[in-house]
Enzyme design. Structure first.
Site, PDB file in Angstrom:
ATOM      1  N   ASP A 145       0.853  -1.192   0.000  1.00 20.22           N
ATOM      2  CA  ASP A 145       0.000   0.000   0.000  1.00 20.22           C
ATOM      3  C   ASP A 145       0.887   1.240   0.000  1.00 20.22           C
ATOM      4  O   ASP A 145       1.657   1.470   0.941  1.00 20.22           O
ATOM      5  CB  ASP A 145      -0.899  -0.019   1.240  1.00 20.22           C
ATOM      6  CG  ASP A 145      -1.925   1.109   1.253  1.00 20.22           C
ATOM      7  OD1 ASP A 145      -1.918   1.934   0.322  1.00 20.22           O
ATOM      8  OD2 ASP A 145      -2.726   1.154   2.198  1.00 20.22           O
TER       9      ASP A 145
ATOM     10  N   ASP B  40      -2.927   2.448  -5.980  1.00 19.11           N
ATOM     11  CA  ASP B  40      -1.862   2.499  -4.976  1.00 19.11           C
ATOM     12  C   ASP B  40      -1.770   1.231  -4.128  1.00 19.11           C
ATOM     13  O   ASP B  40      -1.003   1.195  -3.168  1.00 19.11           O
ATOM     14  CB  ASP B  40      -2.071   3.701  -4.057  1.00 19.11           C
ATOM     15  CG  ASP B  40      -3.440   3.706  -3.376  1.00 19.11           C
ATOM     16  OD1 ASP B  40      -4.336   3.004  -3.865  1.00 19.11           O
ATOM     17  OD2 ASP B  40      -3.596   4.410  -2.368  1.00 19.11           O
ATOM     18  N   GLU B  41      -2.535   0.190  -4.456  1.00 21.55           N
ATOM     19  CA  GLU B  41      -2.498  -1.037  -3.657  1.00 21.55           C
ATOM     20  C   GLU B  41      -2.397  -2.263  -4.572  1.00 21.55           C
ATOM     21  O   GLU B  41      -3.042  -2.313  -5.623  1.00 21.55           O
ATOM     22  CB  GLU B  41      -3.762  -1.179  -2.806  1.00 21.55           C
ATOM     23  CG  GLU B  41      -3.964  -0.075  -1.787  1.00 21.55           C
ATOM     24  CD  GLU B  41      -5.196  -0.312  -0.934  1.00 21.55           C
ATOM     25  OE1 GLU B  41      -5.355  -1.441  -0.422  1.00 21.55           O
ATOM     26  OE2 GLU B  41      -6.011   0.615  -0.798  1.00 21.55           O
TER      27      GLU B  41
END
Length: 415
Positions: A9, A105-106
């Site tokens: 993350d 973003d993950e």
């Protein structure tokens, strides 16, 4: 073989990327915000100095500035965020051929081939964190576990720039005291339902009577209990796997409030053009049309209808959406934003039952017209052709909702 799964993350992703390009603001409170003039003036993300002052995602800009007087606001640059997301994935793919995105973003990364147990996985996670900082200049937090659910929980423990391992033999001590809302797919509505029967923590959920959970939440209640017990066996999808698409949709906050039914019709045609173009691009027809509308008091409603037959024709989708609006939402005017999505998708190659209600030659003419418009817009830009109904309002005509499309994959637990 035991699985070793990472959840990576990126910390305050949008703000971290912006600070890379503006070194002078790196140590100051920064928020990436939408455009207030386009009525999108909310906080999209904030860095840690801003968060410590009370700035939160979803706040109006004026609220964020009340919480943090020295807040620096910057506009988003999505092309940069996509570029950094791709560079991060390139690093993960050096270690695994199973990398599954959960947003820009993950990512989940199955490193079972590189690490034989969670302890080795933790060492590998530390290597990935250091590489990301050194090569890209941003930090990530990583959770390590033998399943995707616990790996995601682990990535939230140490922020920014930390690694947390969840070991199978001791997960209860670390996971069960957490609030139930921390578990993936336990949203605000589910949290309230669980609280009504005194389920407040993940441990409460794990120990709850399964019959009660099924009565309360249906089959998803049993699934959430399995997650709480660490029984998630869902795979991390291979890099080469294309996500199955469940629905395609768009929504827009209009430049000014929608005051009349004619204005609503104009915007729904704009959205239908976007959605239908995406359907054609991905080779689908849709049977179900759904619309949503948000009032100026920020109350949101939605409804849906089944079409007589699957379609990717813009005019049919627009007419279906507007008919829904006329039945359900005219009394709720004025509106701040509206949305349209299509689901119950089938491939264009699937056979279709001919209808006596429509001349198939007329349908083919409409399909060819839409395909021609798609080709012209690909070559010369969206505004090379516009429908007459859209030109009734110059502010609405300037909208380009296709650039803000949403394509929803089949839900995490569908497999």
């Amino acid at each position: 073989m035991k699985r070793v799964i990472l959840h990576v993350d990126a910390n305050c992703f949008y703000a971290s990327v912006e600070c890379l390009y503006h070194p002078s603001i790196r140590s100051k409170p920064v928020a990436v915000c939408g455009d207030p003039e386009a009525r999108h003036g909310i906080v999209l993300t904030a860095n840690y100095p801003a968060k410590r002052m009370g700035v939160k995602v979803g706040q109006a800009i004026w609220q964020a500035r009340q919480a943090c007087a020295g807040l620096i606001t910057v506009p988003p640059h999505y092309d940069l965020y996509v570029h950094f997301s791709e560079m991060m994935r390139a690093i993960w793919e050096e270690y695994s051929d199973r990398v599954e995105a959960f947003g820009l973003d993950e990512n989940w990364v199955d490193v079972s081939g590189e690490a034989r147990d969670i302890r080795q996985g933790r060492l590998l996670a530390d290597t990935l964190r250091e590489r990301t900082k050194k090569e890209l200049g941003i930090s990530v937090s990583i959770g390590v576990a033998d399943n995707k659910i616990f790996a995601k929980l682990g990535s939230d423990f140490k922020k920014p720039d930390g690694t947390t391992a969840i070991y199978p033999e001791s997960f209860k001590e670390k996971i069960w005291p957490l609030p139930a809302r921390d578990l993936l797919y336990v949203g605000p509505a589910t949290t309230k339902k669980l609280a009504r029967v005194n389920i407040f923590t993940i441990g409460d959920l794990a120990r709850a009577d399964s019959g009660l959970l099924k009565m309360l939440l249906g089959k998803n209640g049993l699934l959430l209990q399995a997650f709480a017990l660490g029984l998630d066996s869902s795979p991390v999808m291979p890099v080469t796997a294309a996500a199955a698409i469940k629905s395609i949709g768009n929504s827009t906050t209009t430049p000014h409030d929608i005051q009349t039914a004619e204005e609503a019709k104009c915007v729904y045609y704009l959205l239908a053009e976007s959605v239908a173009a995406r359907l054609r691009q991905h080779g689908f027809r849709a049977r179900c049309v759904s619309i949503s509308a948000r009032t100026t008091e920020l109350s949101t409603g939605s409804c849906q209808t089944m079409l007589n037959e699957p379609t990717d024709i813009t005019s049919q989708i627009a007419e279906g959406a507007y008919a829904l609006f006329a039945r359900q939402f005219t009394h709720r005017l004025p509106l701040r934003s509206v949305g349209l999505s299509c689901s119950h998708l089938s491939p264009v190659t699937a056979p279709m039952q001919l209808s006596f209600a429509e001349d198939p030659r007329e349908r083919m003419k409409k399909e060819r017209l839409d395909q021609t418009i798609d080709d012209l817009r690909r070559r010369y830009g969206h505004n090379i052709l516009q429908r007459g109904i859209v030109l009734t309002d110059s502010a609405f005509a300037a909208l380009k909702p296709k650039e803000d499309n949403t394509i929803h994959p089949v839900p995490f637990w569908a497999g």
